[in-house]
Design a protein around this motif. Sequence first.
Motif, mmCIF file in Angstrom:
data_model
loop_
_atom_site.group_PDB
_atom_site.id
_atom_site.type_symbol
_atom_site.label_atom_id
_atom_site.label_comp_id
_atom_site.label_asym_id
_atom_site.label_seq_id
_atom_site.Cartn_x
_atom_site.Cartn_y
_atom_site.Cartn_z
ATOM 1 N N LYS A 23 4.673 24.362 55.675
ATOM 2 C CA LYS A 23 4.966 25.136 54.456
ATOM 3 C C LYS A 23 5.603 24.265 53.371
ATOM 4 O O LYS A 23 5.983 24.774 52.314
ATOM 5 C CB LYS A 23 5.902 26.303 54.803
ATOM 6 N N ASP A 24 5.720 22.975 53.646
ATOM 7 C CA ASP A 24 6.414 22.063 52.734
ATOM 8 C C ASP A 24 5.470 21.640 51.606
ATOM 9 O O ASP A 24 4.957 20.515 51.579
ATOM 10 C CB ASP A 24 6.902 20.850 53.559
ATOM 11 N N LEU A 84 21.890 28.761 52.476
ATOM 12 C CA LEU A 84 20.557 28.339 52.021
ATOM 13 C C LEU A 84 19.643 28.071 53.231
ATOM 14 O O LEU A 84 18.478 28.488 53.254
ATOM 15 C CB LEU A 84 20.674 27.094 51.129
ATOM 16 N N LEU A 85 20.222 27.412 54.224
ATOM 17 C CA LEU A 85 19.465 27.119 55.450
ATOM 18 C C LEU A 85 18.928 28.411 56.077
ATOM 19 O O LEU A 85 17.767 28.479 56.499
ATOM 20 C CB LEU A 85 20.403 26.415 56.434
ATOM 21 N N ALA A 89 18.728 17.494 54.282
ATOM 22 C CA ALA A 89 18.753 18.347 55.487
ATOM 23 C C ALA A 89 17.935 19.623 55.242
ATOM 24 O O ALA A 89 17.259 20.117 56.151
ATOM 25 C CB ALA A 89 20.196 18.692 55.861
ATOM 26 N N ILE A 90 17.996 20.138 54.029
ATOM 27 C CA ILE A 90 17.207 21.337 53.708
ATOM 28 C C ILE A 90 15.715 21.013 53.808
ATOM 29 O O ILE A 90 14.931 21.778 54.381
ATOM 30 C CB ILE A 90 17.575 21.880 52.294
ATOM 31 N N VAL A 91 15.321 19.864 53.281
ATOM 32 C CA VAL A 91 13.902 19.478 53.341
ATOM 33 C C VAL A 91 13.471 19.354 54.810
ATOM 34 O O VAL A 91 12.405 19.828 55.197
ATOM 35 C CB VAL A 91 13.659 18.162 52.559
ATOM 36 N N ARG A 92 14.338 18.759 55.642
ATOM 37 C CA ARG A 92 13.996 18.606 57.072
ATOM 38 C C ARG A 92 13.900 19.952 57.786
ATOM 39 O O ARG A 92 13.233 20.066 58.802
ATOM 40 C CB ARG A 92 15.029 17.717 57.786
ATOM 41 N N SER A 93 14.609 20.963 57.240
ATOM 42 C CA SER A 93 14.611 22.269 57.914
ATOM 43 C C SER A 93 13.343 23.076 57.597
ATOM 44 O O SER A 93 13.067 24.087 58.241
ATOM 45 C CB SER A 93 15.843 23.083 57.489
#
Length: 294
Positions: free
Chosen positions: A116-117, A77-78, A107-111
Motif C-alpha cells: 500500500k506504500d 499515527l501508527l 518508522a511510520i514509512v516502515r510500518s
Amino acid sequence: MAKLIDGRAIADKVYVDLRRDIAEAKSRGLTPGLAVILVGDNPASRAYVRSKDKMCRELGLYSVKLEMPASTTHSELLARVEELNRDPAIHGILVQSPPPKQIDEAAIVRSLDPRKDVDGFHPENIAKLALGDPTGLVPCTPLGVQRLLIESKIDISGAHVVILGRSMIVGKPVALLLMQKNKNANATITVVHSRSRNLAEITRSADILIAAMGQANFVKVEHVRDGAVVVDVGINRLEDAASERGYRLVGDVAFDEVARKASAITPVPGGVGPMTIAMLMSNTVKACRAVNSV
Ligand code: NDP
C-alpha cells in the motif's frame, strides 16, 4: 529556444489511460482507494493533500483524507496507519511529509504495508527498485520525471543523465530508476550534491540534467551544454510583493536563460509537479490491481 515539456498536458494523457484502467477495475467490482493522512497544519502540505484528494475524486477513486492535529503522538499515527493497512477498501496510504517533530517519519514509512506504500519509500520498495523488480511501487516524482522524458520522445538509453541532489525522495530513486536495464532507462548516471567538486564541469557533460536541490534558480547557463534536456524538479517559494499570495514559485533552474541553451525544458510550475500527482494516482491503481491480481 528550448521546446517546453508541458507536464500538465502529459499528466492529462496519463489520466486518459488511468480512467480506462479504473473503469475496468470498477467493472470487476473494484474501486481503487487512497488514504492520505495529514498531521498538523502546514499550509503547503494542506494544499498538496487537497489536490491529491481532488484528483482522486475526479478520477472516481475512493479517497479518504484524514486530518490529525499537530499534537498527534507517534503511536496515535501508527495506530491509524495500522487500521488503514487492514482496511480492504484502501489500496494506497500516504502520510504527507513533513510530519511534526515528535513523529519518527522513517518508522511510520516502515510500518506501512509495502503493497500500500504508494509513495514508494518503504525499504522493500526501494530494494525492489534497486533490484529492478517491477512488482515494487516506485516513488512518484522519479516515475513522473521518467514518464515526461518518454512522452517527450527523449532518448534516455545511453544518455548521460546528471542528477543534482541525492535525497531519498528524488535524487537517489531517480538515479536507480534511470539506470535500470530496460529500454526506458539504460542511462549513464552521475549524481552530484553539495560536496561535489567541479559541479559545473560535470553538469555541462549532461545530455539530460535533472535538478532536485531545493535551491531557487541555481542552475544557470554555465551549468548546461548546448542542446541538453533540462528537467526541473525544484519547487521554491520566492517572496514577491507583486503577487497576490506574496510569493511566487520558481524551480531550481534559472528558466529564462537556460531555456535559450537547452533543447527541451520543464517549466515550474507546470512541469514535474503535475506528473507527481498523476503517478500517485497511477501507483494507487497499480496497488489495487496487484493485490486483487487483475
Ligand atoms: P533535499 O533538501 O532533501 O535534497 C536536496 C539535495 O540537493 C541534497 O542532496 C543536497 O546535497 C543537494 N544540494 C543542495 N544544495 C546544493 C548545492 N548548492 N550544490 C549541490 N548540491 C546541493 O530536497 P528534496 O530532494 O526533497 O527536494 C528537492 C527539490 O525538489 C525541492 O525544491 C522540493 O520542493 C522539490 N520537490 C518537488 C517535487 C515535485 O513534485 N515537483 C516532489 C519532491 C520535491 P547534500 O545531500 O550534500 O546536502
